[in-house]
Design a protein around this motif. Sequence first.
Motif, PDB file in Angstrom:
ATOM      1  N   LEU A  15       0.938  -0.951   0.070  1.00  0.00           N
ATOM      2  CA  LEU A  15      -0.096   0.000   0.007  1.00  0.00           C
ATOM      3  C   LEU A  15       0.847   1.106  -0.139  1.00  0.00           C
ATOM      4  CD1 LEU A  15      -2.734   1.605   0.515  1.00  0.00           C
ATOM      5  CD2 LEU A  15      -2.601   1.132   2.748  1.00  0.00           C
ATOM      6  N   ALA A  16       0.754   2.144  -0.838  1.00  0.00           N
ATOM      7  CA  ALA A  16       1.415   3.354  -1.249  1.00  0.00           C
ATOM      8  C   ALA A  16       0.598   4.524  -0.965  1.00  0.00           C
ATOM      9  CB  ALA A  16       2.447   3.261  -2.118  1.00  0.00           C
ATOM     10  N   ARG A  17       1.216   5.877  -0.956  1.00  0.00           N
ATOM     11  CA  ARG A  17       0.485   7.004  -1.071  1.00  0.00           C
ATOM     12  C   ARG A  17       1.275   8.143  -1.208  1.00  0.00           C
ATOM     13  NH1 ARG A  17      -1.164   9.145   4.092  1.00  0.00           N
ATOM     14  NH2 ARG A  17      -2.537  10.588   2.845  1.00  0.00           N
ATOM     15  N   THR A  18       0.934   9.247  -1.739  1.00  0.00           N
ATOM     16  CA  THR A  18       1.435  10.564  -1.658  1.00  0.00           C
ATOM     17  C   THR A  18       0.694  11.382  -0.569  1.00  0.00           C
ATOM     18  OG1 THR A  18       0.033  11.746  -3.087  1.00  0.00           O
ATOM     19  CG2 THR A  18       1.817  10.383  -4.215  1.00  0.00           C
ATOM     20  N   MET A  19       1.420  12.102   0.183  1.00  0.00           N
ATOM     21  CA  MET A  19       0.824  12.888   0.885  1.00  0.00           C
ATOM     22  C   MET A  19       0.940  14.263   0.432  1.00  0.00           C
ATOM     23  SD  MET A  19      -0.453  14.295   3.490  1.00  0.00           S
ATOM     24  CE  MET A  19      -1.015  12.992   4.923  1.00  0.00           C
ATOM     25  N   ASP A  20      -0.040  15.040   0.098  1.00  0.00           N
ATOM     26  CA  ASP A  20      -0.229  16.219  -0.584  1.00  0.00           C
ATOM     27  C   ASP A  20      -0.788  17.310   0.144  1.00  0.00           C
ATOM     28  OD1 ASP A  20       0.736  14.792  -2.750  1.00  0.00           O
ATOM     29  OD2 ASP A  20      -1.177  14.509  -3.525  1.00  0.00           O
ATOM     30  N   PHE A  21      -0.040  18.340   0.786  1.00  0.00           N
ATOM     31  CA  PHE A  21      -0.785  18.919   1.733  1.00  0.00           C
ATOM     32  C   PHE A  21      -0.372  20.710   1.426  1.00  0.00           C
ATOM     33  CE2 PHE A  21      -2.785  19.935   5.949  1.00  0.00           C
ATOM     34  CZ  PHE A  21      -3.940  19.068   5.849  1.00  0.00           C
ATOM     35  N   GLY A  22      -1.448  21.507   2.217  1.00  0.00           N
ATOM     36  CA  GLY A  22      -1.093  22.950   1.742  1.00  0.00           C
ATOM     37  C   GLY A  22      -0.147  23.651   2.556  1.00  0.00           C
ATOM     38  N   PHE A  23       0.239  23.109   3.679  1.00  0.00           N
ATOM     39  CA  PHE A  23       1.343  23.430   4.590  1.00  0.00           C
ATOM     40  C   PHE A  23       2.228  22.602   5.393  1.00  0.00           C
ATOM     41  CE2 PHE A  23      -2.117  23.334   7.392  1.00  0.00           C
ATOM     42  CZ  PHE A  23      -2.042  22.736   8.326  1.00  0.00           C
ATOM     43  N   GLU A  24       3.325  22.866   5.971  1.00  0.00           N
ATOM     44  CA  GLU A  24       4.048  21.851   6.115  1.00  0.00           C
ATOM     45  C   GLU A  24       3.660  21.003   7.536  1.00  0.00           C
ATOM     46  OE1 GLU A  24       7.011  19.556   6.174  1.00  0.00           O
ATOM     47  OE2 GLU A  24       7.328  21.092   4.814  1.00  0.00           O
ATOM     48  N   LEU A  25       3.781  19.689   7.265  1.00  0.00           N
ATOM     49  CA  LEU A  25       3.197  18.826   8.271  1.00  0.00           C
ATOM     50  C   LEU A  25       4.520  18.365   9.202  1.00  0.00           C
ATOM     51  CD1 LEU A  25       0.774  16.651   6.143  1.00  0.00           C
ATOM     52  CD2 LEU A  25       0.160  18.583   7.832  1.00  0.00           C
ATOM     53  N   ASP A  26       5.641  18.318   8.724  1.00  0.00           N
ATOM     54  CA  ASP A  26       6.769  18.093   9.344  1.00  0.00           C
ATOM     55  C   ASP A  26       6.512  16.561  10.179  1.00  0.00           C
ATOM     56  OD1 ASP A  26       9.280  18.132  10.711  1.00  0.00           O
ATOM     57  OD2 ASP A  26       8.520  19.088  12.583  1.00  0.00           O
ATOM     58  N   ALA A  27       6.109  15.590   9.140  1.00  0.00           N
ATOM     59  CA  ALA A  27       5.997  14.373   9.540  1.00  0.00           C
ATOM     60  C   ALA A  27       7.297  13.406   9.649  1.00  0.00           C
ATOM     61  CB  ALA A  27       5.050  13.546   8.448  1.00  0.00           C
ATOM     62  N   ARG A  28       7.155  12.619  10.642  1.00  0.00           N
ATOM     63  CA  ARG A  28       8.353  11.792  10.875  1.00  0.00           C
ATOM     64  C   ARG A  28       7.773  10.248  10.922  1.00  0.00           C
ATOM     65  NH1 ARG A  28       9.735  14.804  15.226  1.00  0.00           N
ATOM     66  NH2 ARG A  28       9.780  16.439  13.641  1.00  0.00           N
ATOM     67  N   ILE A  29       8.833   9.154  10.826  1.00  0.00           N
ATOM     68  CA  ILE A  29       8.619   7.880  11.220  1.00  0.00           C
ATOM     69  C   ILE A  29       8.232   7.716  12.404  1.00  0.00           C
ATOM     70  CG2 ILE A  29       9.193   5.590  10.804  1.00  0.00           C
ATOM     71  CD1 ILE A  29      10.678   6.133   8.127  1.00  0.00           C
ATOM     72  N   VAL A  30       7.271   7.205  13.053  1.00  0.00           N
ATOM     73  CA  VAL A  30       6.902   6.967  14.421  1.00  0.00           C
ATOM     74  C   VAL A  30       6.588   5.352  14.632  1.00  0.00           C
ATOM     75  CG1 VAL A  30       5.428   7.429  16.371  1.00  0.00           C
ATOM     76  CG2 VAL A  30       6.160   9.304  14.715  1.00  0.00           C
ATOM     77  N   TYR A  31       7.210   4.889  15.596  1.00  0.00           N
ATOM     78  CA  TYR A  31       6.775   3.365  16.086  1.00  0.00           C
ATOM     79  C   TYR A  31       6.196   3.587  17.435  1.00  0.00           C
ATOM     80  CZ  TYR A  31       7.294  -1.219  18.139  1.00  0.00           C
ATOM     81  OH  TYR A  31       6.892  -2.284  18.452  1.00  0.00           O
ATOM     82  N   ALA A  32       4.965   2.857  17.331  1.00  0.00           N
ATOM     83  CA  ALA A  32       3.999   2.706  18.426  1.00  0.00           C
ATOM     84  C   ALA A  32       4.211   1.348  18.785  1.00  0.00           C
ATOM     85  CB  ALA A  32       2.724   3.359  18.170  1.00  0.00           C
ATOM     86  N   PRO A  33       4.565   1.125  20.002  1.00  0.00           N
ATOM     87  CA  PRO A  33       4.845  -0.179  20.681  1.00  0.00           C
ATOM     88  C   PRO A  33       3.301  -0.932  21.127  1.00  0.00           C
ATOM     89  CG  PRO A  33       5.327   1.362  22.345  1.00  0.00           C
ATOM     90  CD  PRO A  33       4.838   1.833  21.150  1.00  0.00           C
ATOM     91  N   ARG A  34       3.612  -2.089  21.195  1.00  0.00           N
ATOM     92  CA  ARG A  34       2.675  -2.887  21.781  1.00  0.00           C
ATOM     93  C   ARG A  34       1.934  -2.409  23.257  1.00  0.00           C
ATOM     94  NH1 ARG A  34       4.840  -9.038  21.117  1.00  0.00           N
ATOM     95  NH2 ARG A  34       4.295  -9.442  18.874  1.00  0.00           N
ATOM     96  N   ASN A  35       0.883  -2.241  23.653  1.00  0.00           N
ATOM     97  CA  ASN A  35       0.357  -1.606  24.934  1.00  0.00           C
ATOM     98  C   ASN A  35       0.629  -0.302  24.985  1.00  0.00           C
ATOM     99  OD1 ASN A  35      -0.096  -4.568  25.900  1.00  0.00           O
ATOM    100  ND2 ASN A  35       1.935  -4.787  26.346  1.00  0.00           N
ATOM    101  N   TYR A  36       0.634   0.259  23.859  1.00  0.00           N
ATOM    102  CA  TYR A  36       0.864   1.996  23.835  1.00  0.00           C
ATOM    103  C   TYR A  36      -0.747   2.492  24.310  1.00  0.00           C
ATOM    104  CZ  TYR A  36       0.544   6.493  21.847  1.00  0.00           C
ATOM    105  OH  TYR A  36       0.442   8.090  21.527  1.00  0.00           O
ATOM    106  N   GLN A  37      -0.650   3.155  25.291  1.00  0.00           N
ATOM    107  CA  GLN A  37      -1.943   3.978  25.819  1.00  0.00           C
ATOM    108  C   GLN A  37      -1.982   5.284  24.943  1.00  0.00           C
ATOM    109  OE1 GLN A  37      -2.099   3.887  29.866  1.00  0.00           O
ATOM    110  NE2 GLN A  37      -3.286   1.958  29.827  1.00  0.00           N
TER     111      GLN A  37
END
Length: 330
Positions: A15-37
């Motif tokens: 599954l793939a996508r482009t992220m097109d947006f009108g201002f800077e989202l400043d996204a980064r890769i995030v890992y959420a572990p098991r049991n994350y609340q």
Amino acid sequence: MCTSITLETKGNNFLARTMDFGFELDARIVYAPRNYQWYSDVANDATHTSKYGFVGAGKKIGHNYFFADGINEHGLAIAELYYPNEAKYHDTVVEGKVNVAPHELIMWILGNLKDINELEKRIDDIRLVSSTIEFLGGTPPLHYIVYDRSGRTVTLESESGELLIKNNEVGVMTNSPDLNWHIQNLNNYIYLQNTPRSNKMFKDTEAHAFGQGSGTQGLPGGYTPPERFVRALFLKESLPEITSAKQGVNSIYHVLGNLDIPKGAVIKADGALDYTQYISVMSVNETAYYIRTYDNPEIKRLSITKDMLETIHEVKEYPLTKEIEFYELG
């Protein structure tokens, strides 16, 4: 804006996508572990605990992370895309339901479900409740594309307030109108082909194409959702056989590169530049996440490993290098 595709290959699905947006989202890769609340912005800050680890493009907003896409340890992948003038949500919560804001749905699905079969069983339990995100100035209108290791694709849309699950047999999604409209619109493009057009006689004169690509004449080239939908489907369906994960990722970046919006090509009414901030690829068999940003075309990869699942117990961010780097060959 945004474009998403799925791709089934020999040995790996994506599954793939482009992220097109009108201002800077400043996204980064995030890992959420098991049991994350995490605490919902609706239902009186109800607490949710993830059973499964997942990774995606995210950013912390207040006390929660906002994930625009991601993949979990079982290979279930999802992306959210804007769905303006179509998405409708509830204003109130209902006891006994999974009450979540639209921007929280990805976290709940990836943290609790293994595949689309489980999603189908739980879809009636989910209630999307309006919740304002301050930096967006309201509740984001969203719909979702979901993919798993079986190779099945579905789209989640909520035109009437209730979340509907729709089979997406073409494996493409853009923005409004709804999926059924885009599928019907394909009837306008049955003439497209990746092979040459035959020469044609006009009385005693034979007409022929000026060069290669005559079968693609009429392929939409603009950036509207209907044009991107048709272009993405044609390009992905034209790919030759793919036999490895590396070939799959490379092919996807070539396809979505044709949907990539450079800065300045699309300017919103308020003067903001709507551009492709990143392109991500989720490899459901590898449980790996790939990303390439606008300012740095180098592809980064993070896979969910057994060691990661067993040893990382806090959310972990992986910032992305924004500046382009060149490799000197001398």
